[in-house]
Write an enzyme that holds these catalytic residues in place. Structure first.
Site, short mmCIF file in Angstrom:
data_model
loop_
_atom_site.label_atom_id
_atom_site.label_comp_id
_atom_site.label_asym_id
_atom_site.label_seq_id
_atom_site.Cartn_x
_atom_site.Cartn_y
_atom_site.Cartn_z
CB SER A 58 -0.93 0.00 1.21
OG SER A 58 -0.18 0.06 2.39
CG ASP A 59 2.60 5.11 -1.47
OD1 ASP A 59 3.71 4.88 -0.99
OD2 ASP A 59 2.22 6.26 -1.78
CB THR A 60 -0.95 6.72 2.74
OG1 THR A 60 -1.51 5.46 3.15
CG2 THR A 60 -1.90 7.84 3.13
#
Length: 194
Positions: A77-79
């Site tokens: 994931s990446d925010t």
């Protein structure tokens, strides 16, 4: 319940974030941690959600060979934090962190997390966006937060679960957990369908 549904998979969380690991534990999953470093660069012209999905897929790419012909399921994931069309990543130093928080002060911004679920025979990617409203932040509060907490490993230079989130965020629209680092409700639904 979710663990039983995914019992045939060896689940790997590809993240160095202690917050993401804690959130995944709270879903009741058994998993191991394994993070491979990638240069988080995305092509120009991508829009906000596209950037987050692209980066989550980029983080999954080093695992492609490793998962082939196995029962491994890798969660990446990446925010990102978006202020209009500007993407705010992790601050590089104290001044950068202060400047990011000055930009967010008194404004609405969007926190987007892209997630990819990768196994030997498929990949499912999605992104969730949350609207976050900051009050006008006095410079004294910004400096206090930057000097006493951990803004450097967080997109937009803040953690919603930390002091600045508790004292500075007036409201959010969407998933709170998404702002912490994983959109748990959507992740749960996608894992139940995987």
């Amino acid at each position: 319940m979710l663990q039983n549904h995914l019992k045939h998979y060896q689940i790997i969380l590809a993240s160095q974030s202690p917050r993401r690991a804690e959130l995944l534990k709270q879903l009741g999953l058994d998993f191991s941690l394994d993070c491979k470093s990638v240069e988080e660069i995305y092509p120009k012209g991508l829009k906000n959600k596209e950037i987050a999905i692209y980066l989550s897929q980029l983080k999954a790419s080093p695992f492609q060979k490793e998962v082939r012909n196995t029962n491994k399921l890798v969660i990446t994931s990446d925010t990102i934090v978006c202020l209009g069309n500007e993407v705010l990543g992790k601050p590089t130093d104290r001044n950068d962190a202060i400047n990011m928080l000055k930009k967010l002060s008194g404004k609405l911004h969007e926190v987007i997390t892209g997630v990819s679920l990768t196994s030997s025979n498929k990949q499912k990617s999605f992104a969730v966006a949350t609207q976050v409203f900051f009050k006008t932040l006095p410079i004294t509060e910004i400096e206090y937060y930057v000097d006493n907490f951990e803004p450097y490993d967080k997109a937009g230079a803040y953690g919603i679960q930390e002091w600045i989130g508790m004292t500075g965020i007036e409201k959010i629209e969407g998933s709170y957990f998404n702002v912490v680092g994983l959109p748990l409700q959507k992740l749960y639904m996608e894992l139940m369908k995987f």
